[in-house]
Write a protein that holds these residues in place. Structure first.
Motif, PDB file in Angstrom:
ATOM      1  N   ASP A   1       1.332 -12.856 -52.874  1.00  0.00           N
ATOM      2  CA  ASP A   1       0.168 -11.976 -52.810  1.00  0.00           C
ATOM      3  C   ASP A   1      -0.488 -11.835 -54.180  1.00  0.00           C
ATOM      4  N   PRO A   2      -1.287 -12.838 -54.571  1.00  0.00           N
ATOM      5  CA  PRO A   2      -1.884 -12.792 -55.907  1.00  0.00           C
ATOM      6  C   PRO A   2      -2.783 -11.571 -56.101  1.00  0.00           C
ATOM      7  N   GLY A   3      -3.340 -11.048 -55.011  1.00  0.00           N
ATOM      8  CA  GLY A   3      -4.224  -9.870 -55.121  1.00  0.00           C
ATOM      9  C   GLY A   3      -3.467  -8.573 -55.326  1.00  0.00           C
ATOM     10  N   GLN A   4      -2.144  -8.648 -55.278  1.00  0.00           N
ATOM     11  CA  GLN A   4      -1.308  -7.453 -55.542  1.00  0.00           C
ATOM     12  C   GLN A   4      -1.498  -6.339 -54.510  1.00  0.00           C
ATOM     13  N   GLU A   5      -1.993  -6.706 -53.319  1.00  0.00           N
ATOM     14  CA  GLU A   5      -2.200  -5.681 -52.288  1.00  0.00           C
ATOM     15  C   GLU A   5      -0.858  -5.084 -51.842  1.00  0.00           C
ATOM     16  N   ILE A   6       0.140  -5.935 -51.718  1.00  0.00           N
ATOM     17  CA  ILE A   6       1.463  -5.465 -51.270  1.00  0.00           C
ATOM     18  C   ILE A   6       2.067  -4.540 -52.336  1.00  0.00           C
ATOM     19  N   MET A   7       1.935  -4.954 -53.617  1.00  0.00           N
ATOM     20  CA  MET A   7       2.466  -4.101 -54.688  1.00  0.00           C
ATOM     21  C   MET A   7       1.752  -2.746 -54.710  1.00  0.00           C
ATOM     22  N   ARG A   8       0.477  -2.745 -54.320  1.00  0.00           N
ATOM     23  CA  ARG A   8      -0.262  -1.477 -54.273  1.00  0.00           C
ATOM     24  C   ARG A   8       0.405  -0.526 -53.263  1.00  0.00           C
ATOM     25  N   HIS A   9       0.775  -1.063 -52.088  1.00  0.00           N
ATOM     26  CA  HIS A   9       1.447  -0.219 -51.084  1.00  0.00           C
ATOM     27  C   HIS A   9       2.796   0.265 -51.623  1.00  0.00           C
ATOM     28  N   ILE A  10       3.473  -0.603 -52.344  1.00  0.00           N
ATOM     29  CA  ILE A  10       4.781  -0.237 -52.890  1.00  0.00           C
ATOM     30  C   ILE A  10       4.636   0.892 -53.917  1.00  0.00           C
ATOM     31  N   HIS A  11       3.639   0.772 -54.809  1.00  0.00           N
ATOM     32  CA  HIS A  11       3.418   1.830 -55.802  1.00  0.00           C
ATOM     33  C   HIS A  11       3.006   3.141 -55.116  1.00  0.00           C
ATOM     34  N   LEU A  12       2.191   3.020 -54.055  1.00  0.00           N
ATOM     35  CA  LEU A  12       1.757   4.234 -53.363  1.00  0.00           C
ATOM     36  C   LEU A  12       2.942   4.906 -52.679  1.00  0.00           C
TER      37      LEU A  12
END
Ligand code: MEV
Length: 312
Positions: A198-209
């Motif tokens: 996920d180069p757009g870091q969308e998954i990491m965004r959910h993880i941080h949230l």
């Protein structure tokens, strides 16, 4: 050395932060005292394992019990005391997000050290359990080992000292078992694949949230804000869905709980089956939610008070 060693552990519930905790985000978990596990160990002519799923030689045990084999091998390597018979009795449903694999490793390690008549530090216990959990879960954060071996709710961040805090909130938590085995190992691996693809870091965004929601949940608990905690749980479930760790059955039971009056609901633990949790103001409301869940397919339900009295 004693003639027999005894060890215990509890089930656990993750209130907030599952999966995100693997990536260094905080999570909230507590020992679930309604379910527990007892292990006894005694010297024997050959290695034997007796539990609900298997009764026979340790060597011939099925692959699903590999983490126990690895743990016993490691303990034997460190303390070569010869063949042992292991007896495990558990009321923690296996593979349902309640930490049964960590709890069994905790109980066995404690029983082994009790047999040796040696003290066992928490640090040493967790190191043994981590080895077993690497087999069961692949990349464990350590939260299951911490929560199944302790007595207090904790705000857990991987690699940090445990931060215990009281669950001081006037609310009740319903825990419901879907009856379907969760797939923690696969779910953790799939999230990892999603993150790396996920180069757009969308998954990491959910993880941080999800991590931010754990922080907010701790605040809501300390300020006794039940509705706020419920809203946070609902929000967390949406992020967990984006991580692909919920499934149709969990979604249906979550919806059932909300329609039956729960203020908030989400999956707990690894997901893809296993258990869900729901929050209510009163025990009576929790009972109504349990009835609705059982009518709609939950195989077992429990009610846990979250007031400070519960863990006093
Ligand atoms: C499993 O109970 C919790 C996960 O976050 C995995 C872990 O933290 O080891 C899914």
């Amino acid at each position: 050395m004693k003639t027999i060693g005894y060890g215990k552990a509890n089930g656990k519930i993750i209130l907030m932060g599952e999966h995100a905790v693997v990536y260094g985000e905080p999570a909230i978990a507590f020992p679930f005292l309604a379910t527990n596990i007892n292990a006894t160990i005694h010297p024997c002519d050959s290695f034997q394992l007796h539990c609900a799923y298997y009764d026979g030689s340790l060597e011939g045990a099925p692959e699903t019990l590999n983490s126990i084999k690895v743990l016993i091998n490691q303990l034997q390597k460190d303390f070569p005391i010869g063949p042992l018979s292991l007896n495990i009795e558990s009321t923690i449903p296996a593979e349902r997000g309640m930490g049964s694999s960590a709890a069994v490793a905790v109980a066995i390690t404690r029983a082994f050290f009790d047999l040796l008549d040696q003290s066992l530090s928490q640090e040493k216990l967790l190191a043994y359990v981590e080895q077993a959990e690497r087999i069961a879960h692949g990349n464990p954060s350590g939260i299951d080992a911490a929560a199944t071996s302790g007595h207090d709710p904790m705000y857990f961040t991987k690699g940090h000292p445990f931060n215990f805090f009281p669950l001081n909130i006037d609310a009740f938590l319903v825990v419901a078992d879907t009856g379907v085995k969760g797939q923690t190992r696969e779910a953790v691996k799939d999230v990892s694949n999603l993150v790396s693809g996920d180069p757009g870091q969308e998954i990491m965004r959910h993880i941080h949230l999800l991590g931010a929601l754990s922080k907010e949940a701790k605040k809501a608990i300390s300020e006794n804000q039940v509705q706020r905690l419920a809203d946070i749980m609902n929000e967390a479930q949406q992020h967990l869905k984006k991580l692909t760790v919920s499934n149709q059955l969990l979604d249906t039971l979550i919806q059932t709980a909300l329609s039956a009056g729960a203020l908030g609901a989400k999956l707990t633990g690894g997901g893809r089956g296993g258990c869900m949790i729901a929050l209510t103001n009163t025990k009576k409301e929790a009972q109504v939610v349990c009835e609705a869940l059982e009518k709609n397919g939950a195989v077992s339900t429990w009610i846990q008070g979250l007031g400070v009295h519960t863990y006093a």
